[in-house]
Enzyme design. Structure first.
Site: not given
Ligand code: ACO
Length: 338
Positions: A114, A265, A295
């Site tokens: 990224c 980003h 992304n």
């Molecule tokens: N749809 C529905 N439910 C989902 C999904 C989905 N796509 N993905 C995960 N869940 C569920 C999980 O299984 C979990 O269920 P549970 O509570 O029954 O176990 C619940 O949703 C909550 O999951 P969390 O991981 O706690 O959700 P969170 O609020 O942390 O959000 C997210 C997840 C959006 C990925 C967040 O952590 C995030 O944005 N992190 C940063 C990720 C990022 O920026 N990645 C970039 C990639 S590389 C870069 O560009 C930096």
């Protein structure tokens, strides 16, 4: 008067295939509400099967050349950032060079995910300020859609990413008045390898304990799909992007008020909103595209630049600040006058 680099042309290409959150809901257990609330993403683009990363890069590069009023033959070097290469080797810039018909000019792939585009413009800037090259094509391009686990098992990662490419041409320029003349003013690059496995693609890989870099057992485990610890990534992204951008602004005696457009980003709209809140950046100065494209990793910043220009938000002479965070962990910030 000093020799500096500036961006003289900007292009972008998004494949036409739109995939909405509802479309993903047909492939896995997810919902429009979950994706929008947590990430801000409404839709993304996926390529057709015959399209590769270098194909997207080619279209974005053509746009940048046209915008610069240059011909492909004017380019002396290609620097291409991607985490989704056409092939493991050779680098994707090699394939782009061939598609552009530019035999024998040097090519370089940047593997900083990224943060790749900000690393790439910084490398181009060094070559230009040293006087080695005058015109360098810098590209960020990704095809994520072919590498995602599109089942419920992979939903935490697969809903986030989209395909796309952005490109800029960086050219040598004489700067007489650093407060007015377009140029890359400053960049700051960082890595903290101890977090490499918090967001990574394990296989295929030579570090895997096996005689083959990809085995059926590895594929059965799904290790050829990206793995992410989303919460850890989120926390570090907010901290590092704000830290790094603050440092770049301080080092250049630039205030938030001085900056016209912030191009962050596009990993998650909530990450960018938190960074803006912490740094007291007015939301109207932040140009986001994640809602439409998801992304696109190394491509988010040049695509954002392209769209901001087309929307009339970014105009010549404006001051742009950018920050990115990604797998590695790597992070970077940069400040330029467009
Ligand atoms: N749809 C529905 N439910 C989902 C999904 C989905 N796509 N993905 C995960 N869940 C569920 C999980 O299984 C979990 O269920 P549970 O509570 O029954 O176990 C619940 O949703 C909550 O999951 P969390 O991981 O706690 O959700 P969170 O609020 O942390 O959000 C997210 C997840 C959006 C990925 C967040 O952590 C995030 O944005 N992190 C940063 C990720 C990022 O920026 N990645 C970039 C990639 S590389 C870069 O560009 C930096």
């Amino acid at each position: 008067m000093s020799l500096q680099s500036r961006m003289v042309g900007v292009g972008a290409f998004l494949p036409p295939g739109i995939v909405t959150n509802e479309d993903l809901g047909k492939l896995m257990e997810t919902s429009d509400e979950w994706i929008r609330q947590r990430t801000g993403i409404e839709e993304r683009r996926w390529v057709a099967p015959e399209v590769s990363t270098s194909d997207l890069a080619l279209e974005a590069s053509k746009g940048a050349l046209e915008d610069a009023g240059m011909k492909a033959e004017d380019i002396e070097m290609i620097i291409l950032a991607t985490l989704s290469p056409d092939h493991d080797f050779p680098g994707t810039a090699v394939f782009l060079q061939e598609k552009m018909g530019l035999a024998e000019i040097p090519t370089l792939d940047i593997r900083q995910q990224c943060t790749g585009f900000l690393y790439a413009i910084s490398v181009a800037d060094q070559y230009i300020r040293c006087g080695t090259y005058k015109n360098i094509l810098v590209v960020g391009a990704e095809v994520h859609s072919k590498g995602l686990d599109k089942t419920t098992k992979g939903r935490d990662v697969s809903v986030l990413f989209g395909d796309g490419a952005g490109a800029v041409i960086m050219s040598a320029t004489e700067v007489n008045d650093a407060t007015k003349d377009p140029h890359l003013i400053s960049s700051s690059l960082h890595t903290e390898g101890k977090y490499a496995k918090e967001l990574w693609l394990q296989a295929p890989g030579m570090a895997n304990v096996d005689t083959e870099r990809l085995t059926q057992a590895v594929m059965d485990e799904g290790l050829h799909y990206p793995q992410m610890n989303g919460k850890v990534v989120f926390v570090h992204a907010v901290k590092r992007m704000s830290q790094c951008l603050t440092k770049v602004l301080e080092n250049t005696n630039t205030s938030i008020d001085d900056v016209d457009v912030f191009l962050f980003h596009q990993a998650n709209l909530r990450i960018n909103q938190k960074v803006a809140d912490m740094m007291k950046i007015p939301s109207e100065k932040c140009f986001n595209t994640i809602q439409k494209y998801g992304n696109t990793t190394a491509a988010t910043i040049p695509i954002g630049m392209h769209d901001a220009i087309k929307a009339g938000v970014l105009k010549p002479g404006m001051l742009v600040a950018s920050a990115a965070f990604g797998s590695g962990f790597t992070w970077a910030a940069a400040l330029w006058r467009y």
